[in-house]
Enzyme design. Structure first.
Site, PDB file in Angstrom:
ATOM      1  N   GLU A   1       0.822  -1.212   0.000  1.00  0.00           N
ATOM      2  CA  GLU A   1       0.000   0.000   0.000  1.00  0.00           C
ATOM      3  C   GLU A   1       0.859   1.267   0.000  1.00  0.00           C
ATOM      4  OE1 GLU A   1      -2.644  -0.675   3.385  1.00  0.00           O
ATOM      5  OE2 GLU A   1      -4.055  -1.649   2.036  1.00  0.00           O
TER       6      GLU A   1
ATOM      7  N   ASP B   1      -8.415  -8.915   3.840  1.00  0.00           N
ATOM      8  CA  ASP B   1      -8.152  -7.848   4.801  1.00  0.00           C
ATOM      9  C   ASP B   1      -9.217  -7.777   5.893  1.00  0.00           C
ATOM     10  OD1 ASP B   1      -7.093  -5.693   6.023  1.00  0.00           O
ATOM     11  OD2 ASP B   1      -7.707  -4.220   4.539  1.00  0.00           O
TER      12      ASP B   1
ATOM     13  N   GLU C   1     -12.712  -2.295  11.872  1.00  0.00           N
ATOM     14  CA  GLU C   1     -12.696  -1.529  10.622  1.00  0.00           C
ATOM     15  C   GLU C   1     -13.800  -1.966   9.666  1.00  0.00           C
ATOM     16  OE1 GLU C   1      -8.969  -1.913   8.580  1.00  0.00           O
ATOM     17  OE2 GLU C   1      -9.672  -0.899   6.772  1.00  0.00           O
TER      18      GLU C   1
HETATM   19  O1  GCW Z   1      -6.911  -3.083   6.857  1.00  0.00           O
HETATM   20  C1  GCW Z   1      -6.151  -2.283   5.988  1.00  0.00           C
HETATM   21  C2  GCW Z   1      -6.454  -0.906   6.403  1.00  0.00           C
HETATM   22  C3  GCW Z   1      -5.266   0.023   6.392  1.00  0.00           C
HETATM   23  C4  GCW Z   1      -4.107  -0.675   7.067  1.00  0.00           C
HETATM   24  C5  GCW Z   1      -3.766  -1.918   6.275  1.00  0.00           C
HETATM   25  C6  GCW Z   1      -2.646  -2.733   6.904  1.00  0.00           C
HETATM   26  C7  GCW Z   1      -2.427   0.227   8.517  1.00  0.00           C
HETATM   27  O2  GCW Z   1      -7.503  -0.396   5.637  1.00  0.00           O
HETATM   28  O3  GCW Z   1      -5.649   1.193   7.052  1.00  0.00           O
HETATM   29  O4  GCW Z   1      -2.984   0.153   7.231  1.00  0.00           O
HETATM   30  O5  GCW Z   1      -4.860  -2.747   6.180  1.00  0.00           O
HETATM   31  O6  GCW Z   1      -2.963  -3.686   7.572  1.00  0.00           O
HETATM   32  O7  GCW Z   1      -1.486  -2.417   6.712  1.00  0.00           O
END
Ligand code: GCW
Length: 728
Positions: A311, A385, A413
């Site tokens: 990311e 995720d 989240e």
């Molecule tokens: O779950 C996702 C999130 C990001 C997060 C990423 C990760 C810290 O949307 O906000 O970043 O994963 O786990 O690195």
């Protein structure tokens, strides 16, 4: 009794009788005054405290015992050097307590050979004519853990006359990952600001830091990573190291070690180097010096947690090096001090258009066996995720020569933030019990991460939870989210515990011991995760939330920077059906699982229906095991999710008599929000998918309240946990 003690006692009793409003700050460590027969028997079994030679940790154990027993039994316990009566509670290690040393020689404290560095035993026995309880361990921290266990027995109204408990953690590193930024915002945080008041550190130590460490210790959590994995280069500069060092001093007596997130490009940004290439000698020297500097300030520093080439974060691939090159360089820097590197496997390439679910496996499996001994890969529970439901990550079981730790998300989240009551232990348990078949049947994820399947001898084991803690008075943004912190800690100690047992324990400690309260609330908690799956992403759907901030439904989300950040990429809804084909005819992600598991997931007839649309693209009229069509079943599931929340609301409505008004009212209000939002999820999802299915709703099922345009137009520029996003 001295005046001060009398006043203290009076205060304790007032607190215990509930005269004080409850705001949740005390978590599960409330120690309110008991009553009834059991209290009488406790008062006989716990009448004095016999400590060992003081140390920082044993002092904490002693004050916890005094506080806990004092609160629960409404009396101050005398402290004695020797047992002088029945009901002595003797605690310590063979080194700190001559009594325990002698009992060990006598065999009465036998079992310490099974408790390692952090475990303990709690035993009732006769000693010189007295009935006593010993809380013994090999190290002080084990005594503290044993103390919390002993208090938990009283808090949950267990008998304590004939105790014989031996407990040791199954996982070594039980850590909380805080995604807290240096400006006190918290990425995906729904409980206010960061609890770390960086600006005032290191000079001002908020008492909350001590209470945090105490709560962690009560669960056996032994590590914390206070800063975000999306790390700031400033995070490793000297002033911040001093801040962490002051926190480490507060945490040390509680057995909580500090680890830090490391930004891979820090040698450039804060070291002035031209490169962060992990094979460059100057870069290696920079990290070694940084590690030395940290260890000089924090001698028990645990090591680094790294998110690299994920990311947009920098990483070794920026220099055409591998994850192993990057991790090993850092590992070399901390190795002389006994540190470890927790290297995250949550990666998906910026360029590769392949199924996102496949990418971590594709990048890491070729590196199996190439990491240094003090590296552990931190793998999320599922391949996408932290969705409401995912199958287990295929990396578990696929890297036999690399230690893998499990990363869970405690903050919600994708599960409704703080206002949805979703108890996560069933999700955690589902992952831990998933069978990878890596070494035949019963090769569960729990066994992969606790090292029992290891083919390469003992190694680092670990479990990380992305913390849901913030500055809110109740710590976690809602009273019930405390249960998720609690459940994570308990499962990290013992992954074999059940969601139901953990829930019952937590409810009794946090709210009330009354069976007429405990049973319905535990029931509510146990069903809550399934409810969220149903009203958000039934039958294996995933990643269907709104684009910005992940708040609310957005199954129509498409376009933008990359396809695998959109909902349409994951739902693949079209006139022909819905779901992501991950079999041979599609992305073939199933092939990343061992043949036994892959065979099951790939077979439309054998795939568990909860994963159906994760692995298969299925026609709208496909018949499920219920005999219904897929379309009907989807509508029914969404609706059932909402109904379950309504059920939770009415259950809670009948429980006012058991809960203090303040907490009762907040839970009620949040359940009302949850019901409203569950309906929003249902209606918006049905409205969208109906444009493809072109089918009527099953008889008796209400149409969405609004049309699709209404839902698509909703926009929330200020969602907690993410940067503001203007509405177009
Ligand atoms: O779950 C996702 C999130 C990001 C997060 C990423 C990760 C810290 O949307 O906000 O970043 O994963 O786990 O690195």
């Amino acid at each position: 009794m001295r005046l001060l003690s009398r006043l203290l006692l009076a205060a304790l009793i007032i607190a215990a009788t509930g005269a004080r409003a409850e705001d949740g700050y005390d978590l599960w460590l409330r120690y309110r005054l008991m009553s009834g027969e059991l209290l009488k028997s406790y008062r006989e079994s716990a009448r004095e405290i016999v400590p060992g030679t003081p140390s920082a940790t044993l002092n904490v154990a002693q004050s916890e015992l005094a506080r806990g027993l004092g609160g629960l039994m409404g009396m101050e316990l005398p402290v004695s050097a020797q047992p002088t009566r029945d009901g002595s509670v003797i605690f310590g290690t063979p080194a700190s307590s001559a009594l325990i040393a002698r009992l060990k020689l006598d065999g009465a404290a036998g079992g310490l050979d099974r408790t390692g560095n952090e475990g303990y035993l709690i035993r009732s026995l006769g000693y010189e004519g007295h009935r006593v309880t010993i809380i013994a361990a090999n190290a002080d921290i084990g005594v503290l853990y044993g103390t919390f266990h002993f208090l938990r027995l009283l808090q949950t109204h267990q008998p304590i006359e004939h105790l014989d408990v031996v407990s040791a953690p199954r996982i070594q590193r039980r850590v909380l990952d805080h995604w807290d930024n240096l400006d006190r915002t918290v990425e995906r945080g729904y409980a206010g600001q960061s609890i770390w008041d960086w600006h005032k550190l290191p000079d001002y130590l908020d008492p909350r830091y001590t209470d945090y460490a105490r709560a962690c210790a009560s669960l056996g959590i032994n590590g914390t990573i206070p800063t975000n994995v999306n790390a700031s280069p400033i995070g490793l500069t000297r002033p911040y190291l001093q801040k962490y060092a002051s926190l480490a001093d507060v945490f040390r007596p509680y057995g909580v070690r500090i680890y830090l997130t490391a930004r891979f490009s820090a040698p450039i940004e804060s070291g002035g180097l031209k490169t962060a290439d992990p094979l460059d000698p100057a870069v290696r020297a920079w990290w070694r010096a940084k590690a030395d500097e940290i260890y000089a300030l924090i001698p028990d520093f645990g090591g680094f947690l790294v998110k690299a080439n994920s990311e947009g974060q920098p990483g070794p691939q920026d220099y055409s090096r591998t994850h192993a090159d990057g991790a090993n360089m850092l590992a070399e820097a901390v190795a002389p001090h006994g540190g470890i590197i927790m290297w995250r496997a949550f990666v998906y390439s910026q360029n590769q258009p392949d199924d996102r679910a496949k990418q971590a496996y594709a990048e890491f499996v070729p590196l199996d066996g190439k990491f240094r001994d003090n590296v552990v890969l931190q793998v999320k529970n599922g391949p996408i995720d932290f969705q409401p439901r995912e199958p287990f990550h295929p990396l578990f079981g696929a890297m036999p020569r690399t230690p893998l730790m499990l990363e869970l998300q405690i903050t919600k989240e994708y599960l409704g933030f703080a206002t949805h009551l979703v108890y996560l232990a069933p999700l955690f348990e589902e992952t831990l019990r998933s069978d990878t078949y890596a070494k035949g049947p019963d090769s569960t994820v729990a066994k992969v991460i606790d090292g029992s399947l290891s083919g390469h001898g003992p190694h680092t084991t670990g479990m990380a939870g992305v913390a849901n803690i913030g500055s809110d008075r109740n710590w976690t943004g809602s009273h019930f989210d405390q249960a998720n912190w609690y459940a994570f800690g308990r499962l990290a100690w013992d992954p074999a515990l059940t969601s139901a047992d953990i829930a019952a324990e937590w409810v009794k400690m946090t709210f009330s011991i009354e069976p007429a309260f405990v049973a319905p609330v535990v029931g509510m908690m146990l069903g809550s995760r399934e409810a969220a799956v149903e009203y958000m992403t039934p039958l294996g759907l995933h990643h269907q939330m709104s684009r910005h901030g992940h708040y609310g439904p957005g199954p129509w989300v498409g376009g933008g920077a990359r396809a695998d950040w959109t909902s349409v990429y994951f739902n693949r809804a079209d006139a022909g059906g819905i779901g992501f084909d991950r079999t041979k005819t599609g992305s073939n992600a199933v092939a990343q699982y061992t043949p036994h598991v892959a065979g099951q997931f790939a077979d439309l007839k054998r795939v568990p229906e909860k994963y159906l649309l994760w692995f298969h693209h299925v026609p709208w009229d496909y018949r499920l095991s219920s005999g219904r069509t897929l379309w009907d079943e989807l509508v029914i599931d969404y609706t059932q999710g909402v109904q379950r929340v309504s059920g939770m609301r009415s259950t809670w409505a009948g429980l006012a008599a058991f809960v203090d008004p303040e907490r009762y009212a907040q839970v009620s209000a949040f359940l009302a929000i949850q019901e409203k939002e569950a309906k929003w999820w249902r209606d918006a999802s049905i409205a969208y998918f109906q444009t493809f299915s072109q089918r009527p709703l099953p008889a008796g099922y209400e149409p969405p309240e609004h049309d699709l345009q209404y839902y698509e137009a909703l926009c929330f520029p200020y969602v907690p946990g993410s940067a503001p996003q203007p509405c177009q």
